[in-house]
Design an enzyme around this catalytic site. Structure first.
Site, short mmCIF file in Angstrom:
data_model
loop_
_atom_site.label_atom_id
_atom_site.label_comp_id
_atom_site.label_asym_id
_atom_site.label_seq_id
_atom_site.Cartn_x
_atom_site.Cartn_y
_atom_site.Cartn_z
N CYS A 1 1.12 -1.70 -0.16
CA CYS A 1 0.22 0.39 -0.15
C CYS A 1 0.63 1.47 -0.33
O CYS A 1 1.63 1.24 0.86
CB CYS A 1 -0.57 0.21 1.34
SG CYS A 1 -1.71 -1.05 1.24
N ARG B 1 5.86 -1.05 -5.96
CA ARG B 1 5.58 -1.56 -4.77
C ARG B 1 4.89 -2.95 -4.53
O ARG B 1 4.57 -3.72 -3.56
CB ARG B 1 5.35 -0.53 -3.96
CG ARG B 1 6.58 -0.42 -3.35
CD ARG B 1 6.56 0.99 -2.39
NE ARG B 1 6.78 1.50 -2.09
CZ ARG B 1 7.78 1.82 -0.67
NH1 ARG B 1 6.88 1.39 0.49
NH2 ARG B 1 8.98 2.60 -0.43
N TRP C 1 -3.20 -2.90 -1.89
CA TRP C 1 -2.98 -4.33 -1.62
C TRP C 1 -3.39 -5.22 -0.81
O TRP C 1 -3.44 -5.15 0.91
CB TRP C 1 -0.93 -4.14 -1.07
CG TRP C 1 -0.30 -6.03 -1.51
CD1 TRP C 1 0.38 -6.19 -2.73
CD2 TRP C 1 0.17 -6.72 -0.68
NE1 TRP C 1 0.12 -7.60 -2.47
CE2 TRP C 1 0.40 -7.92 -1.30
CE3 TRP C 1 -0.19 -6.91 0.29
CZ2 TRP C 1 0.92 -9.43 0.00
CZ3 TRP C 1 -0.08 -8.04 1.45
CH2 TRP C 1 0.45 -9.68 0.98
N LYS D 1 6.54 -5.60 -3.37
CA LYS D 1 8.10 -5.07 -3.03
C LYS D 1 8.77 -5.06 -1.35
O LYS D 1 9.85 -5.29 -0.99
CB LYS D 1 8.09 -4.08 -4.09
CG LYS D 1 9.84 -3.58 -3.99
CD LYS D 1 11.14 -4.21 -5.05
CE LYS D 1 12.45 -4.56 -4.36
NZ LYS D 1 12.73 -5.11 -4.44
N GLU E 1 8.95 -17.20 -6.93
CA GLU E 1 8.55 -16.00 -6.74
C GLU E 1 7.82 -15.33 -8.25
O GLU E 1 6.75 -14.77 -8.27
CB GLU E 1 9.24 -14.78 -6.80
CG GLU E 1 9.44 -14.92 -5.57
CD GLU E 1 10.71 -13.87 -4.85
OE1 GLU E 1 11.62 -13.51 -5.20
OE2 GLU E 1 10.09 -12.38 -4.16
N HIS F 1 17.85 -37.86 3.27
CA HIS F 1 17.25 -37.93 4.49
C HIS F 1 16.03 -37.51 4.05
O HIS F 1 15.25 -37.50 4.76
CB HIS F 1 17.73 -37.08 5.07
CG HIS F 1 19.45 -37.15 5.73
ND1 HIS F 1 19.23 -38.22 7.28
CD2 HIS F 1 20.70 -37.31 5.36
CE1 HIS F 1 20.34 -39.11 6.94
NE2 HIS F 1 21.17 -37.93 5.98
N LYS G 1 13.75 -17.12 -5.57
CA LYS G 1 13.54 -16.50 -7.44
C LYS G 1 12.69 -17.67 -8.21
O LYS G 1 11.92 -16.53 -8.97
CB LYS G 1 14.92 -16.21 -7.91
CG LYS G 1 16.10 -15.33 -7.43
CD LYS G 1 15.65 -13.52 -7.37
CE LYS G 1 14.37 -13.28 -5.95
NZ LYS G 1 15.12 -13.10 -4.52
N GLU H 1 17.92 -19.06 -2.23
CA GLU H 1 18.04 -17.88 -2.73
C GLU H 1 17.04 -18.02 -4.23
O GLU H 1 16.37 -18.09 -5.35
CB GLU H 1 18.97 -17.24 -2.70
CG GLU H 1 18.59 -15.51 -4.19
CD GLU H 1 17.97 -14.56 -3.08
OE1 GLU H 1 16.50 -15.45 -2.37
OE2 GLU H 1 17.28 -13.58 -3.40
N ASN I 1 -2.90 2.08 4.87
CA ASN I 1 -1.23 1.17 4.97
C ASN I 1 -1.59 0.97 6.54
O ASN I 1 -1.61 1.41 7.11
CB ASN I 1 -0.33 2.13 4.67
CG ASN I 1 -0.08 2.32 3.46
OD1 ASN I 1 -1.58 2.21 2.44
ND2 ASN I 1 1.07 3.29 3.44
N GLY I 2 -1.66 -0.22 6.44
CA GLY I 2 -1.36 -1.13 7.21
C GLY I 2 -2.05 -2.45 8.23
O GLY I 2 -3.38 -2.30 7.03
C1 AGP Z 1 12.65 -10.86 -2.21
O1 AGP Z 1 12.97 -11.27 -3.82
C2 AGP Z 1 11.23 -11.20 -2.01
N1 AGP Z 1 10.73 -10.04 -2.11
C3 AGP Z 1 11.46 -10.92 -0.52
O2 AGP Z 1 11.54 -11.75 0.51
C4 AGP Z 1 11.74 -10.28 -0.10
O3 AGP Z 1 13.71 -10.72 0.33
C5 AGP Z 1 11.80 -9.96 1.97
O4 AGP Z 1 10.35 -9.22 1.64
C6 AGP Z 1 12.15 -8.60 2.89
O5 AGP Z 1 12.73 -7.09 2.20
P1 AGP Z 1 13.51 -6.43 2.98
O6 AGP Z 1 15.35 -6.40 2.79
O7 AGP Z 1 12.56 -5.57 1.92
O8 AGP Z 1 13.61 -6.46 3.96
#
Ligand code: AGP
Length: 605
Positions: free
Chosen positions: A2, A27, A74, A600, A485, A501, A482, A478, A99-100
């Site tokens: 938001c 965002r 959002w 974002k 996501e 395991h 990626k 990671e 927001n929130g």
């Molecule tokens: C990363 O690809 C993600 N979109 C997400 O995991 C992100 O890293 C996480 O929300 C933390 O965000 P920040 O680094 O702004 O705290």
């Protein structure tokens, strides 16, 4: 996530509000809206499409006004439909954006229904609008102060009332809100970036603050209701919108910006000197006996990688914890531990709350590794290191991650030096490796055509496994993050030694197994893990260092990386995984920069 923009001026403010929303678009949001005050009260336009659609509505409807608020939403409570889009009205007299998340909204809604308020939306936000309306006695500032005292949860709000045509009132608790100061006009936004072009003078509101914007000034009350003076900060760094240039998506651009971003991040590092982390860092580093790293998502994985460096180089015990878990569990605080929060945005609600929780438990030494110098996290920590990645627009973090790794390696080397574990020769050697890193990254980026060839194959899969060992295990995590996501392919990562395991049961011909294979001390073990997969008909896709002698064969596809890069190898090995995720997502035709359901900057819990 938001976004809020608000303005009080003597000119039509609608274009400023729309431009502000456009700057916050990256965002992530699923609806948007704007409201202005005119003689009859607030008028609004809302859209469940993009800001461009809202702009069209505003133009077609001749929406104009000198006082207004706007929002990108959002969805948390209630679907992304027009009725739930902000601004939310109360009895056509008051308009509000939020927001929130309000945690006690159900109880408040019942109370307000009892007073005759009708609820149109499914949002938690509507209770705030009606609550302020119910408390309004001719002074919006007072009504907002009285209302927020009854709210539990996180909020940043901006409010208008028809009886105060030149006033916007804002309040924040757990969500960022900044005031932008103009000449004869004033602004409000959830991020200073939204107000680029309108002002460079900002007040970053503190937790519990309520502010009132008028044409000629701003007044602020703190949580206790006392008048508060807040520092006015000049922030010139918010230039124009970021251009895509020759790239298809911001994510691709940001992957290719990594050599430049790392060059900028290490520009401040001539030696591993504590002063890089801020005034007093030398004393803090001498005082501590351990580290507690708190972060979310990709930033958490950079922390996991750093643990290997901190413990092997500096020999300092390091605990890495997901912020949203740490904040709610009973932990045993160690006041001699340095709390390190890692965040691209510096506004992630869980990480911020975890930081405050740690401080509340008596952790006095704190360090933020962050990409935004004006963020709440940087303001709330004793020490900081800015990563200089530049603005990251793609929801999937790339250059923020590799620059975080550079920052964390610098921290490990600095602590190692202070603890007598790094001599001059080793220091010079690591500095040289850091400086050579951008060139090494360029040679990894040159592998893109080979990775594109693999991505076609991946785009037809629904599951993938990622394997790594040692400090490359977080890199596998990671890589899997990626891929899921942005391509929506289900992906999981394991330390390769864990295969037998459990996850080995998943391996069939249909399961691609992506393997990170550096030429390190664990290579022979990793080769055995590779054989375990081959023996079960699994398809291996291996990113192998030049000197590993892992070669193409049946069920074994290899892309050759440069020579092994020692301790900094994870920074190189993550890049092909970013490219694989990116090109797989492109082949599947997803919205790469704005993947579904994600935002974002996660400013709600
Ligand atoms: C990363 O690809 C993600 N979109 C997400 O995991 C992100 O890293 C996480 O929300 C933390 O965000 P920040 O680094 O702004 O705290």
């Amino acid at each position: 996530m938001c976004g809020i923009v608000g303005a009080v001026a003597q000119r039509n403010i609608v274009s400023v509000l729309i431009e502000g929303l456009r700057r916050l678009e990256y965002r992530g949001y699923d609806s948007c809206g704007v409201a202005v005050l005119d003689a009859r009260g607030p008028t609004r336009a809302r859209s469940v499409e993009r800001v461009a659609d809202l702009e069209g509505q505003v133009r077609d409807g001749n929406l104009e006004g000198v006082t207004g608020i706007a929002h990108t939403r959002w969805a948390t409570h209630g679907a992304p439909v027009t009725d739930n889009a902000h601004p939310i009205f109360s009895r056509d007299a008051l308009a509000l954006v939020h927001n929130g998340i309000i945690e006690n909204y159900e109880g408040l809604r019942e109370m307000l229904r009892g007073k005759g308020y009708e609820f149109i939306s499914q949002t938690d936000t509507e209770v705030i609008a009606h609550l302020i309306h119910s408390l309004y006695r001719g002074d919006l500032f007072a009504a907002v102060r009285a209302a927020v005292a009854q709210l539990h949860g996180a909020y940043a709000i901006a409010v208008l009332h028809k009886d105060q045509p030149h006033t916007v009132v804002g309040a924040r608790q757990g969500s960022p809100l900044v005031v932008g100061l103009g000449e004869g006009e004033n602004f409000l936004a959830s991020d200073a970036l939204a107000l680029a072009g309108s002002t460079e003078r900002f007040i970053f509101l503190e937790e519990g603050d309520v502010c009132e914007l008028s044409l000629d000034g701003v007044r602020i009350a703190d949580r206790q209701g006392e008048a508060a003076q807040r520092e006015v900060r000049q922030v010139a760094a918010y230039g124009g919108a970021v251009e895509l240039g020759p790239y298809r998506h911001f994510m691709q651009k940001e992957i290719f910006e990594q050599p430049r971003a790392i060059t900028d991040t290490i520009a401040q590092t001539d030696a591993f000197d504590a002063s890089i982390f801020g005034e007093g860092a030398g004393q803090v580093f001498a005082d501590i006996d351990s580290l507690l790293i708190l972060a979310c998502g990709t930033s958490y994985y950079s922390g996991l990688t750093a643990k290997y460096w901190l413990e092997s180089l500096a020999r300092i015990p390091t605990q890495v914890e997901i912020a949203s878990e740490y904040r709610y569990r009973e932990s045993v605080p160690n006041p001699k531990s340095l709390v390190v929060v890692i965040s691209q945005s510096g506004e992630t609600a869980d990480t911020l709350a975890a930081l405050k929780h740690a401080q509340g438990l008596g952790h006095k030494h704190t360090l933020a590794i962050c990409n935004v110098g004006t963020s709440a996290m940087v303001r709330q920590t004793e020490l900081s290191f800015l990563t200089h990645a530049g603005r990251e627009i793609g929801v999937a973090s790339t250059k923020a991650f590799t620059t975080q790794l550079v920052a964390l390696f610098t921290l490990a080397a600095t602590l190692a030096k202070l603890r007598g574990r790094l001599n001059d020769e080793q220091e010079a050697d690591y500095l040289k490796q850091l400086r050579h890193l951008p060139a090494a990254l360029n040679s990894v980026l040159a592998l893109e055509p080979q990775i594109i060839a693999w991505s076609e194959e991946f785009s037809r899969k629904e599951h993938a496994l990622f394997l790594g060992r040692g400090m490359h295990y977080p890199i596998a995590l990671e890589g899997a993050l990626k891929l899921k996501e942005i391509s929506y392919i289900h992906a999981e990562a394991y330390p390769a030694g864990e295969l037998k395991h459990g996850p080995l049961a998943l391996v069939t011909e249909a399961m691609p197994v992506v393997t990170v294979a550096p030429n390190d001390a664990l290579l022979e073990k990793l080769k055995s893990n590779i054989q375990e997969v081959r023996a079960r008909g699994g398809q291996l896709y291996v990113f192998a260092d030049a000197d590993t002698k892992i070669v193409n064969g049946e069920g074994l596809h290899v892309i050759r990386m440069p020579e092994h890069y020692g301790l900094l190898s994870p920074i190189l090995h993550v890049v092909p995984l970013q490219l694989l995720a990116y090109h797989t997502a492109c082949a599947r035709g997803t919205d790469v920069d704005k993947p579904r359901n994600l935002a974002k900057s996660v400013t709600v819990e």
